[in-house]
Design an enzyme around this catalytic site. Sequence first.
Site, mmCIF file in Angstrom:
data_model
loop_
_atom_site.group_PDB
_atom_site.id
_atom_site.type_symbol
_atom_site.label_atom_id
_atom_site.label_comp_id
_atom_site.label_asym_id
_atom_site.label_seq_id
_atom_site.Cartn_x
_atom_site.Cartn_y
_atom_site.Cartn_z
ATOM 1 N N GLU A 376 30.523 26.160 -30.881
ATOM 2 C CA GLU A 376 31.842 26.857 -30.686
ATOM 3 C C GLU A 376 31.853 28.469 -30.793
ATOM 4 O O GLU A 376 32.760 29.018 -30.448
ATOM 5 C CB GLU A 376 32.729 26.526 -31.863
ATOM 6 C CG GLU A 376 33.061 25.072 -31.980
ATOM 7 C CD GLU A 376 33.858 24.506 -30.714
ATOM 8 O OE1 GLU A 376 34.347 25.257 -30.099
ATOM 9 O OE2 GLU A 376 33.673 23.175 -30.451
ATOM 10 N N TYR A 486 34.921 25.273 -36.239
ATOM 11 C CA TYR A 486 35.568 26.341 -35.951
ATOM 12 C C TYR A 486 35.571 27.463 -36.921
ATOM 13 O O TYR A 486 35.550 28.499 -36.637
ATOM 14 C CB TYR A 486 37.088 26.288 -35.415
ATOM 15 C CG TYR A 486 37.163 25.238 -34.170
ATOM 16 C CD1 TYR A 486 36.477 25.610 -33.093
ATOM 17 C CD2 TYR A 486 37.392 23.793 -34.495
ATOM 18 C CE1 TYR A 486 36.753 24.596 -31.990
ATOM 19 C CE2 TYR A 486 37.537 23.019 -33.608
ATOM 20 C CZ TYR A 486 37.180 23.332 -32.312
ATOM 21 O OH TYR A 486 37.238 22.262 -31.344
HETATM 22 O O1 X8Z Z 1 39.992 23.638 -29.814
HETATM 23 C C1 X8Z Z 1 39.590 24.613 -29.571
HETATM 24 C C2 X8Z Z 1 38.976 24.958 -28.177
HETATM 25 C C3 X8Z Z 1 38.209 23.758 -27.605
HETATM 26 S S1 X8Z Z 1 37.024 23.515 -28.274
HETATM 27 C C4 X8Z Z 1 39.889 25.457 -27.324
HETATM 28 N N1 X8Z Z 1 39.768 25.767 -30.507
HETATM 29 C C5 X8Z Z 1 40.147 25.534 -31.875
HETATM 30 C C6 X8Z Z 1 41.824 25.264 -31.734
HETATM 31 O O2 X8Z Z 1 42.476 25.229 -30.497
HETATM 32 O O3 X8Z Z 1 42.454 24.811 -32.637
HETATM 33 C C7 X8Z Z 1 39.260 27.131 -30.392
HETATM 34 C C8 X8Z Z 1 39.641 27.647 -31.727
HETATM 35 C C9 X8Z Z 1 39.960 26.783 -32.732
HETATM 36 ZN ZN ZN Z 2 35.209 24.919 -28.176
#
Ligand code: X8Z
Ligand code: ZN
Length: 577
Positions: A376, A486
């Site tokens: 990530e 994350y």
């Molecule tokens: O889910 C994601 C990416 C895909 S791996 C867009 N993120 C988390 C979220 O959207 O909750 C990136 C930051 C946190």
């Molecule tokens: Zn991601």
Amino acid sequence: MPPPIEGGSTVLAAAEAELLDLSVESGRADWVHATYITDDTADLATRATVRFLAATGRWARVASALPRHGLSRSDARKVDLLRTGLPLIATDDPALSRELAATVNSMEATYAKGRHTPIGSTEAVDLQALSRILSGTRDPVVLEDVWNGWHRVGRSLRQPFARYVELGNLGARELGFPDLGAVWRSRYDLPPDDFAREAERLWAEVRPLYESLHAYVRGRLRERYGPDTVPERGPIPAHLLGNMWAQSWESIYPVVAPSGTSAAYDLTRILVDRGTRPTDLVRYAEGFFVSLGLPPLPATFWERSMFERPRDREVVCHASAWDLDLVDDLRIKMCIEITAEDFATVHHELGHNYYQRAYAGQPYLFRNGAHDGFHEAVGDTIALSVTPEYLVRIGLLESSPDPAHDVGLLLLRALEKIAFLPFGLLVDRWRWDVFSGAIAPAEYNRSWWELTARYQGVAPPSARPESEFDPGAKYHVAANVPYMRYFLAHILQFQFHRALVRVAGESGPLHRASIYGSAAVGERLRAMLEMGASTEWPDALETLTGERRMEARGLLEYFAPLQRWLDDQTRRLPRGW
Ligand code: X8Z
Ligand code: ZN
């Protein structure tokens, strides 16, 4: 004794050959389902997932029975990855495995199809449209309606989620784990309890900065919405923070920006004014990777990716990056909007693709990140180099703003990155306790909001009864995607950035430094990416940064000028909640 080394390697080679094949099959079925949700694609995806999960479980059991002392280090690692590498573990019972896979697919589809009709409108709209209202409107009544409307989608996930927890735990227990959360925690080359402590250690390092930001933002929101809506000392109402989950707050920058420290430019406005199209956004991101000496994306990436929400069918809009053949069939699936936020997200997604491509030469079980937080963090690290100077270099900005504006830029960045930290931590704090049984289904919603209050200092707009299921209104909960990655990535990306800007020979403050165009950085990055999951993550971290521990130092150094400014701004404001 038989020659166990030989035996172990043979078993693992057979496992890898079969699993590679099934994983490609299941990935293709998942792609079709995620980009064309129907009952038929759901059924096909479920069948393929079950075959893949069942084979993984079967091989995990065979491999676990191998005499450990006879295995090479690398084979022993493969056995561990077989046991813990997937977010879901099939049970031995085919009917229950099928139910588990079908439940997850259907929760994800229910989430993807969620709609709400905002007050004053006659049209039911999707999450993206609701998010646009939430980030762009300042009328608290409208905000609360949109917030409530989306959270209603969680309600229908409560029953299936409880069943998925039961079934997921069943498979984990068959493999000798206490529950599925323990499987998730055991992927970090540390005993699971040590990993939980490690996450808390990192949080303790950054918490003072979060509390300063929280105090500052609460003070500014109180000025805007009045003392009846925003308490002086209590948690901040979630619907006022510009994001459906209050997980990042950059869209309320205009509300909280102090006069005289504007961010100096508005990237969304620039992109829109230039008529930027979704593919252009992806081209910018690709250009950054190419500037480091990494190869351009393959032609198939451009032909097969989904960059926009199709008009004629349901899809999973939540952004993701894929490698369909586990070699070079790279794709992203995203409903791109022309905003600064999605500009950052395409960099994030391409970080996944470049990682996948770099480790494609590894054996199947090592085709993964050093740990999931690394995966990530790669694209986010690149996006940290989207500085004003970089935007000038690629022609999006005419001249670089005066450093006097740096506090504005840093505040904007903090609203994105620092605000995220407690949310990044709490999602799996909650799920770990759900899987372990410490949180019973009858306490799902209460416990969620307790953690939100404790970690984020955020509260729902009004009391949330147990008939709601607010965790289900978050994609990763509905779709069974672990979330601690994350949190780790938000720490790691600053550690990576700090190390790489030195490799690039940049001096000056971290928030002004960019690795753009540095072949030396490209080499260093490639060396780490190519390792995949072949060794313990501290080795990968050392390859990139020279350090073997995850550290918040990079993050704290990056935000040091902002920390001083926030402390000054909040001297007379209460801290905490
Ligand atoms: O889910 C994601 C990416 C895909 S791996 C867009 N993120 C988390 C979220 O959207 O909750 C990136 C930051 C946190
Ligand atoms: Zn991601």
